[in-house]
Design a protein around this motif. Sequence first.
Motif: not given
Length: 327
Positions: A103-109, A115-117, A298-302
Amino acid sequence: MAEPSVKRVAILDDYQGVALDSADWSTLPGEITVFREPLGDATAVVQALAGFDVIVAMRERTPFPRAVLEALPALRLLVTTGMRNASIDLAAARDLGITVCGTRGGTTPTVELTWALILGLVRDVASDDAVVRDGGWQTALPGDLDGATLGLVGLGRLGQRVAAIGRAFGMQVIAWSPHLTPERAKAADVGAVAVARAELFERADIVSVHMVLSDSTRGLIGADDLRRMQPGALLVNTSRGPIIDEVALRRAIEEGWIAGVGLDVYEIEPLPPDHWVRRADAPGQARVLRSPHMGYVTRGNFRTFYGDAVEDILAFAAGTPVRELSA
């Protein structure tokens, strides 16, 4: 009326219980079964999945080596979220006539969690939270990103996005990987400078790992690299746990070679309840900030993952598979 070409669909490792709400599964023929908990070892996987002709795997949470695939004669389609899954033996699937689609999937998450860590470690967010909850007030003296050096192990799609954000914070960005050249680093146009391996670990205030796990990168970062890091430096890994030698990482944390470690990935997942990482972070040790492999969650990635999984199954049932993966 013709019998449906897809009879039984298994959705695996739906830890959050969100798979059915993340896509429209009603368009699929056949019965859908959702497994929320890890299935266990190979024997348990085979027992649980016997009779399913379609399996939807969430990333690498459940391995499918040759022995498991051979023990699932009904399996015709294996869908993995994402377009790469090191836990699936693609050659075995090909030999057994099992179609594997991604499937597709984003790198953004993953970039965001990296950066959160980093920010959580630099600003000591978890410790400050604990102090305030316990009735205290200011006790720590956090560090700075502006003017600090960010060292990236890997300058691919993820590394480049992390680099761009580092530059926005006013950081100097250096990078190394086995095949990174100064020309490639310059062509990435994110302000990262290619350096030698030793220089990266010696100079960086923060080292962030962005490599794909393979035979050549397993254990890539070892004791020599971690020993080169400054005592006040931080290490973050949102790629794959085995890229960093776990024995060396444990020593670095427990003996305080560096100031802090941010981990989203581990050698064993899910982490056993008594795993040493859960107990790390005692006085005199490196601070440890942990997340349970949430980089892609993330919601969007799922929605993308599961929406494409439905599309994969419908295309396969129609005899026109999409996003096929090959050995």
